[in-house]
Design a protein around this motif. Sequence first.
Motif, short mmCIF file in Angstrom:
data_model
loop_
_atom_site.label_atom_id
_atom_site.label_comp_id
_atom_site.label_asym_id
_atom_site.label_seq_id
_atom_site.Cartn_x
_atom_site.Cartn_y
_atom_site.Cartn_z
N ASN A 108 0.85 -1.19 0.00
CA ASN A 108 0.00 0.00 0.00
C ASN A 108 0.88 1.24 0.00
O ASN A 108 1.07 1.89 1.03
N ILE A 109 1.43 1.55 -1.15
CA ILE A 109 2.38 2.65 -1.28
C ILE A 109 1.66 3.91 -1.74
O ILE A 109 0.90 3.89 -2.70
N ASP A 110 1.92 5.00 -1.05
CA ASP A 110 1.33 6.30 -1.39
C ASP A 110 2.46 7.25 -1.77
O ASP A 110 3.21 7.70 -0.91
N PHE A 111 2.57 7.54 -3.06
CA PHE A 111 3.65 8.41 -3.53
C PHE A 111 3.30 9.90 -3.42
O PHE A 111 4.09 10.75 -3.82
N ASN A 112 2.13 10.22 -2.88
CA ASN A 112 1.73 11.63 -2.79
C ASN A 112 2.49 12.39 -1.71
O ASN A 112 2.55 13.61 -1.74
N PRO A 183 17.27 -10.78 1.71
CA PRO A 183 17.55 -12.13 2.23
C PRO A 183 16.30 -12.80 2.78
O PRO A 183 15.36 -12.13 3.22
N ARG A 184 16.30 -14.13 2.76
CA ARG A 184 15.11 -14.88 3.15
C ARG A 184 14.71 -14.63 4.59
O ARG A 184 13.53 -14.70 4.94
N THR A 185 15.68 -14.35 5.45
CA THR A 185 15.39 -14.12 6.86
C THR A 185 14.53 -12.88 7.08
O THR A 185 13.94 -12.71 8.15
N HIS A 186 14.46 -12.00 6.08
CA HIS A 186 13.66 -10.78 6.21
C HIS A 186 12.21 -10.98 5.77
O HIS A 186 11.42 -10.04 5.80
N LYS A 187 11.87 -12.20 5.40
CA LYS A 187 10.49 -12.48 4.98
C LYS A 187 9.49 -12.15 6.09
O LYS A 187 8.35 -11.75 5.83
N LYS A 188 9.93 -12.27 7.33
CA LYS A 188 9.05 -12.03 8.48
C LYS A 188 8.60 -10.58 8.58
O LYS A 188 7.64 -10.27 9.30
N TYR A 189 9.29 -9.66 7.87
CA TYR A 189 8.92 -8.24 7.93
C TYR A 189 7.96 -7.84 6.80
O TYR A 189 7.43 -6.73 6.82
N MET A 190 7.77 -8.71 5.84
CA MET A 190 7.05 -8.33 4.62
C MET A 190 5.62 -7.88 4.88
O MET A 190 5.17 -6.84 4.40
N ALA A 191 4.87 -8.68 5.63
CA ALA A 191 3.45 -8.39 5.84
C ALA A 191 3.24 -7.03 6.49
O ALA A 191 2.39 -6.24 6.06
N LYS A 192 4.03 -6.74 7.52
CA LYS A 192 3.87 -5.46 8.21
C LYS A 192 4.27 -4.29 7.32
O LYS A 192 3.64 -3.23 7.34
N MET A 193 5.32 -4.47 6.51
CA MET A 193 5.71 -3.41 5.59
C MET A 193 4.64 -3.14 4.56
O MET A 193 4.39 -1.99 4.19
N GLU A 195 1.52 -3.39 4.89
CA GLU A 195 0.36 -2.72 5.48
C GLU A 195 0.47 -1.20 5.29
O GLU A 195 -0.53 -0.52 5.08
N ASN A 196 1.67 -0.67 5.42
CA ASN A 196 1.88 0.77 5.31
C ASN A 196 3.19 1.01 4.57
O ASN A 196 4.21 1.34 5.15
N GLY A 197 3.13 0.83 3.25
CA GLY A 197 4.33 0.91 2.43
C GLY A 197 4.39 -0.32 1.54
O GLY A 197 3.38 -0.75 1.00
N GLY A 198 5.56 -0.89 1.40
CA GLY A 198 5.67 -2.10 0.58
C GLY A 198 6.98 -2.18 -0.16
O GLY A 198 8.02 -1.74 0.34
N PHE A 199 6.91 -2.70 -1.38
CA PHE A 199 8.13 -3.01 -2.13
C PHE A 199 8.03 -2.52 -3.58
O PHE A 199 6.96 -2.50 -4.17
N ILE A 200 9.18 -2.14 -4.11
CA ILE A 200 9.31 -1.69 -5.49
C ILE A 200 10.44 -2.47 -6.14
O ILE A 200 11.48 -2.72 -5.52
N THR A 201 10.25 -2.83 -7.39
CA THR A 201 11.35 -3.41 -8.17
C THR A 201 11.10 -3.14 -9.64
O THR A 201 9.97 -2.93 -10.07
N GLU A 202 12.18 -3.12 -10.40
CA GLU A 202 12.06 -3.04 -11.86
C GLU A 202 12.24 -4.41 -12.49
O GLU A 202 12.11 -4.55 -13.71
#
Length: 366
Positions: A108-112, A183-193, A195-202
């Motif tokens: 849920n990324i808000d670029f505004n 890294p795979r160990t950071h998978k545990k942070y994905m859901a919370k991120m 919720e307010n933000g998220g991920f970008i990739t090209e």
Amino acid sequence: MNDQELFYLLALLKIDGVGDIMAKKLLNSCGDAASVFKAKNTQLAGIDGVGTKLLKNLKDKLVFEKAESEINFIKSNKINTSFYLNENYPERLKHCFDAPVLIFTAGNIDFNNKKIISIVGTRQITSYGTEFCKKLIEDLAPLNPIIVSGFAYGVDIVAHQAAMDFGLQTIGVLAHGLNQIYPRTHKKYMAKMEENGGFITEFWSNSTPDKEKFVRRNRIVAGMTEATIVIESADKGGSLITANMANEYNRDVFAVPGRVTDKYSQGCNNLIKTQKANVLTNAADLIYMLNWDIESKSPGIQKQLFIDLDPDEQIIYDFLLKNGKELLDIIALKCDFPIFKMSGILLNMELKGIIRPLPGKLFEAI
């Protein structure tokens, strides 16, 4: 962007020899991706950089199969796409000549929000770097900035975690597709991120986190933000590449100084020494240099930003806040400090971004 437009754009980006810069040339000349495939060779040959090899590659029909496969992944995983000319594309990134033509996002990324900063640094973050990073984000939290980083070990994940702890939107820029996490160990942070933000990739879903992709990823980290902050870095490292990219994009760069004997302060100290970065000692430095508005905020926020003032600095700051601009000699007299001591105190306060010098040996609180 509808499905057909996305299909042809994905196909175009899969053509061997078509990178982001060439894709933009083709799109600017032909109007859209579908028209590129329909254009005659005589028209395409007139575009700067288009040679016989690329003309041949544009006839490759296999790219349509790859595009179809990627669209299926995008739909089945509810991935969002942002085309570089659309409103839902990061505004600052649009102005980078080598920015990705297309990015994929999850969450849920808000670029505004206009206050967007990136925080980068070593993967071997020290306790000094950890505490500084957390304190910086805590003090910036009332201004609600977006915190961008690379979701890697060290400084990156500390910045993401601190942003989440203080309720800020945080974005991880990835060096691989959205079908995995590294890294795979950071998978545990994905859901919370998400919720307010998220991920970008090209990068597409079949892209693996190869070394060169991390360098490409860094230009997004630098390009989409107002400023890049380097918390800690050795004399070589990816965060220094990001800082250099930010400079090339005319973004502000800040570096946290450290002891000259500390391995992971060498990169930051060199950035400052070579005038490639501003000194960052606290949140007030950043707010002042970026001209973020804090006047409309509550007095409690002002106090929170300056809680690290020593007693002498607090006396002078309170005096200037009450009396406005004043001469150095008068400040010393009214605050009961010897004149020889004033230069050092005022310099430290200026570096912290809480006072500014004026012509005629005048100073005022910010």
